[in-house]
Design a protein around this motif. Sequence first.
Motif, short mmCIF file in Angstrom:
data_model
loop_
_atom_site.label_atom_id
_atom_site.label_comp_id
_atom_site.label_asym_id
_atom_site.label_seq_id
_atom_site.Cartn_x
_atom_site.Cartn_y
_atom_site.Cartn_z
N VAL A 1 31.11 50.64 91.63
CA VAL A 1 31.07 51.14 90.26
C VAL A 1 30.11 50.27 89.47
O VAL A 1 30.24 49.05 89.44
CB VAL A 1 32.48 51.08 89.61
CG1 VAL A 1 32.40 51.48 88.15
CG2 VAL A 1 33.45 51.95 90.36
N CYS A 2 29.12 50.89 88.86
CA CYS A 2 28.15 50.16 88.05
C CYS A 2 28.75 49.93 86.67
O CYS A 2 29.16 50.86 86.00
CB CYS A 2 26.86 50.97 87.95
SG CYS A 2 25.58 50.13 87.03
N ALA A 3 28.81 48.67 86.25
CA ALA A 3 29.35 48.34 84.94
C ALA A 3 28.32 47.52 84.18
O ALA A 3 27.54 46.77 84.77
CB ALA A 3 30.65 47.54 85.09
N THR B 1 36.81 53.48 78.70
CA THR B 1 36.25 52.34 77.99
C THR B 1 37.33 51.29 77.81
O THR B 1 38.39 51.58 77.27
CB THR B 1 35.72 52.77 76.60
OG1 THR B 1 34.73 53.78 76.76
CG2 THR B 1 35.12 51.59 75.86
N LEU C 1 33.63 47.70 78.05
CA LEU C 1 33.26 47.99 79.43
C LEU C 1 33.44 49.48 79.63
O LEU C 1 34.54 50.01 79.45
CB LEU C 1 34.14 47.20 80.40
CG LEU C 1 33.93 47.42 81.88
CD1 LEU C 1 32.51 46.98 82.28
CD2 LEU C 1 34.96 46.66 82.68
N HIS C 2 32.37 50.20 79.98
CA HIS C 2 32.41 51.63 80.18
C HIS C 2 32.42 51.92 81.69
O HIS C 2 31.57 51.43 82.42
CB HIS C 2 31.19 52.31 79.54
CG HIS C 2 31.10 52.07 78.07
ND1 HIS C 2 31.86 52.76 77.16
CD2 HIS C 2 30.37 51.18 77.36
CE1 HIS C 2 31.58 52.32 75.95
NE2 HIS C 2 30.68 51.36 76.04
N LEU C 3 33.40 52.71 82.12
CA LEU C 3 33.54 53.07 83.53
C LEU C 3 33.56 54.58 83.65
O LEU C 3 34.03 55.27 82.74
CB LEU C 3 34.84 52.49 84.10
CG LEU C 3 34.99 50.97 84.01
CD1 LEU C 3 36.42 50.57 84.30
CD2 LEU C 3 34.05 50.31 84.98
N VAL D 1 36.74 56.48 88.52
CA VAL D 1 37.14 55.18 89.06
C VAL D 1 38.60 55.25 89.50
O VAL D 1 39.43 55.88 88.85
CB VAL D 1 36.91 54.05 88.03
CG1 VAL D 1 37.82 54.17 86.84
CG2 VAL D 1 37.06 52.69 88.68
N LEU E 1 40.84 49.92 88.96
CA LEU E 1 41.10 49.61 87.56
C LEU E 1 42.18 48.54 87.43
O LEU E 1 42.05 47.60 86.65
CB LEU E 1 41.51 50.89 86.81
CG LEU E 1 41.46 50.87 85.31
CD1 LEU E 1 40.13 50.38 84.78
CD2 LEU E 1 41.75 52.26 84.79
N LEU F 1 40.69 45.21 88.42
CA LEU F 1 39.80 44.74 87.36
C LEU F 1 40.60 44.12 86.23
O LEU F 1 40.27 43.04 85.73
CB LEU F 1 38.95 45.91 86.84
CG LEU F 1 38.01 45.61 85.67
CD1 LEU F 1 36.95 44.59 86.09
CD2 LEU F 1 37.35 46.89 85.18
#
Length: 108
Positions: free
Chosen positions: A53-55, A80, A88-90, A94, A99, A102
Motif C-alpha cells: 500500500v502506497c502511503a 483517512t 494518512l490516506h489509504l 486496504v 490497518l 498499522l
Amino acid sequence: MKTFRNKQQWQELVLAQQQSGLNISAYCRKHKLSTSSFYAHKKRLASTEGAFVCAQISQHKVIEHQVTQLELAPPNVAITLELAHAKLHLPHSVSPSFLAQLLRELAP
C-alpha cells in the motif's frame, strides 16, 4: 438460477458480513449465499488486499495519540487516518489486518 457477482460486489458482501455481527454461516443463510463460495471469495480477496500500500506522509511530527472520532465509511471511499496534524490516506481496499497492524505500530 446462479447469481454471478464481480469482485466489488464480493468485497461489499464480506464487509457487510463483518459489520453485521453475524457469523459467516448465519449471514450466508440470511442472504441465501453459499458458505463455500463466501469463504472462497473472502480468501481470494484477502490474498489480493495484502499487497503493498502506497502511503504519503504529510506531517512528520505526531504530537498526541488519541482517537477522537471514528466513522464507518461506505465501500469504495478512501480511508483517512488523522493524528494531530498528520493525515494518512489509504485506499478503500486496504485489508483490516493491515490497518490493525498499522494502528498498533502508530501506538506509543
